[in-house]
Every structure is written in structure tokens, then in C-alpha cells.
Enzyme design. Sequence first.
Site, PDB file in Angstrom:
ATOM      1  N   SER A 306       0.817  -1.207   0.000  1.00  0.00           N
ATOM      2  CA  SER A 306       0.000   0.000   0.000  1.00  0.00           C
ATOM      3  C   SER A 306       0.858   1.267   0.000  1.00  0.00           C
ATOM      4  O   SER A 306       1.574   1.526  -0.956  1.00  0.00           O
ATOM      5  CB  SER A 306      -0.956  -0.039   1.204  1.00  0.00           C
ATOM      6  OG  SER A 306      -1.920   0.975   1.147  1.00  0.00           O
ATOM      7  N   ASP A 317      10.623   5.081  -9.804  1.00  0.00           N
ATOM      8  CA  ASP A 317      10.315   5.696 -11.102  1.00  0.00           C
ATOM      9  C   ASP A 317      11.170   6.918 -11.375  1.00  0.00           C
ATOM     10  O   ASP A 317      11.524   7.188 -12.532  1.00  0.00           O
ATOM     11  CB  ASP A 317       8.843   6.101 -11.147  1.00  0.00           C
ATOM     12  CG  ASP A 317       7.931   4.966 -11.592  1.00  0.00           C
ATOM     13  OD1 ASP A 317       8.418   3.805 -11.673  1.00  0.00           O
ATOM     14  OD2 ASP A 317       6.744   5.223 -11.856  1.00  0.00           O
ATOM     15  N   LYS A 331      -0.479  -4.120  -3.484  1.00  0.00           N
ATOM     16  CA  LYS A 331      -1.781  -3.511  -3.177  1.00  0.00           C
ATOM     17  C   LYS A 331      -1.822  -2.145  -3.852  1.00  0.00           C
ATOM     18  O   LYS A 331      -1.351  -1.158  -3.314  1.00  0.00           O
ATOM     19  CB  LYS A 331      -1.997  -3.378  -1.674  1.00  0.00           C
ATOM     20  CG  LYS A 331      -3.369  -2.807  -1.298  1.00  0.00           C
ATOM     21  CD  LYS A 331      -3.562  -2.812   0.217  1.00  0.00           C
ATOM     22  CE  LYS A 331      -4.918  -2.234   0.596  1.00  0.00           C
ATOM     23  NZ  LYS A 331      -4.994  -0.778   0.368  1.00  0.00           N
TER      24      LYS A 331
END
Length: 402
Positions: A306, A317, A331
Amino acid sequence: MDRKNISKVFVAGLVSGITSIMLLLMVLIFTGKAELVFPPAGSNIELKKKISRKAEFIGKYIDKYYLDEIDGGKMADSIYKGIFNGLGDDYAEYYTVDEYKDITEKSSGTYCGIGAVVEKKKTGDISIVRPFDGSPAQKAGIKAGDIIYAVDGENIVGQDLTTVLSKIKGEEGTKVVLKVVREGENDYLDIEITRGKVEENTVSSRMLKGNTGYIKVTGFEEVTNKQFKNAVGTLEASGMESLIIDLRDNGGGLLSAAVGMLDRMLPKGLLVYTKDKNGVAEEYFAEDDECVKVPVAIIVNGNSASASEVFSGALQDNGVAKLVGTKTFGKGIVQTIFSLDDGTAIKMTTSRYYTPKGRNIHKTGLDPDIKVKLDKSTLAGEGVEFAIDNQMQAALDYLHGK
């Protein structure tokens, strides 16, 4: 009825008689009349009628044959919980007044209780993950791995985690007795704990060899953002040249906490975005140019989920951090809690989240850049406060160019 822009469902009424209770599909109990509320708009009309007829039919049987008295409030709560169980959403839930107070306290990071991280295992056992340093639980002798069997003499086996936590917490200065099963002990242990005010320390930090900062984050709560920024600032002031962030076994928490922490790590730019059922996106950005300017490694495992994945995915990224360890939980969905006017609340999945590059990792997880399985023999032994395990060593090796 709610306070967060959900379509309103309002029922005024003090419900009398089991037939009326069984007719309710979603109801709040006030003074006045009871009004039946059917499933959401767009549901099949014939299905609504069928549900109404069968509920009334079952209610008549209960009225006529059930031996004991009916607790109307308990029956109503069970119906509400059943509505969310029927969604097929593992994260959807109806919270009673007491349950909602408990989760509000948990997300704030400050509450009255025993001061321990508690989880429900896949086996169904309610287990102590760890007591907080200096907490009432630690002072009373609670240890990581203890399995809770009873609270104040009440067997809690099979109960959900929220219910058990509500029994453990209480007013400051009051006592609670936990009956626990501990590995190596032949019998149950009864441990009496005096409850106290607890501000959960979700962040701990230290400087490792080679001026490598180490920050362990155990949850994403309201207090976490401040604690994390303080830890980063302290390490930077101490000459930090690289940084390890340990998110192993961090099951997540508040998206707002993850966004605030990312704002400290990254310069201005997109951090994460979500999309709801209609494809409407909500974007979250870093708001200033302050950022961490040293190499970063984030240690993750299958229990990193999460908000942990939001945080890790954004840094991965952006090319700011390498992930070390094993694949994360996966999740990639967001739940929203809607508070209702009677003090209860409902929670359901409302959107998917995406990393800055558009990745949604639901049920797939984040792949580490450096894959390393944990060697449990390298963990800190009994009585040892801290040790560099093999996953931490892999992170150190990467940061030090080995």
C-alpha cells in the site's frame, strides 16, 4: 449523512420488532420512523423486491420461534457489516462507533492503550508484532511473537483484529489482562498491563558505517510524516552520504503520509495519481524543491504494501532509489473511509493508484532492483538491539559501490 461526498442514505427511526430489523438493509437508528433503504441505484427492481420479501419472511420466523431476546442494535450492526461483506471487497467494512474511534486513534498515531503493534496472521491468530520501546506492554513483559488468546478473560479466538484492539485499548490508568501463548512456554501466560497514552514511534533512525543513514518506517500514520522529516534532517546534519530506508513488513497506512514523505525526498513533480471508477484522476505533487541529494536504497519484502509501495514506486520511477530485497505485496488500490452522522463509518475501495510512470502494481507488486532473500540467521539475536542482516548488507554494498 456522510461527510465525504458520497450519495446520501438517511434513515430516521427507532426500530421496534425483529421484522422491522430484518427489513433493514442499511439504516441508522434515531427517533422517528424506520425507512427501508434498498441496494444502490441501478440495482434490479425485482431483486430489491425479492430481498424485501425474503427478509420479512425470515423475520417472521425469528419473531415466532427464536428462544431468546433480540438485541436490536447488534442485529442492525450485523446487517450493515453483511452489506459490505457482500461487496466482495476484502478491504470494505462497516465500523461501529467504538470501532471507528479505534481506527481514528490508530491513524493519528496517538492513543490510550498498551503500546504494541498487533496483527492478524493468515492462521487467524492475533499476534504481537512488537511492543514499542518504553511502552506499557514492554514494561509488563509482552514480547514480539506472543499470540493473544484472551482479553480480560474473554476468549478472542476467531474475532477480527479491529474488535480485539477495541477490547485492548481503554482509558489511561486502567488495567487489561492479556492471556498469551508464547513459544517455549508450556502454559498460557496472564500478563496485566496498565494502559497509558501512547504516541506511536513509527520512525527510527541511526547512522551506519560509511556515513550511511538508516531509517526504519513501520507505518504511515499522521505522525509519520513529521517523524520521517525529523529523522532525515538529523542524519543530513550529521554528514549523511547515503541513505537506507527500511520498509520491510510495513503494511502501509495513510496516502497523505506517503505523499508528505515523498515531498521531502523529491523535487517538484508528480508523486502518485489515482483513478476512480469513472476514470477521474487525482494527482499528488511535491510542492517544493527540497529533496534528499544522496544515493538511496529502499529495503522491501512481501509485507511491504500500500503506502509503502506508493513511496517506493515513486522513488524507483524517479531514479532516485534502488529497491533491495524481495517483491512487494501488490496492493495498488485505495480505500476511503466515510464518516456517518451517528458516529459510525464505512470503508470501501474507491480508486486505483499509479506510480509517476503509470504503473499500477495491484496483485503484481514492485520488483526489487537488487533481489536478496532474507537470511534469518543474520537477524539480531535475543537481547541484541540492532544487527545488520544480509538484506541491509546488500543495500550497503550497493551504496558503497561494491
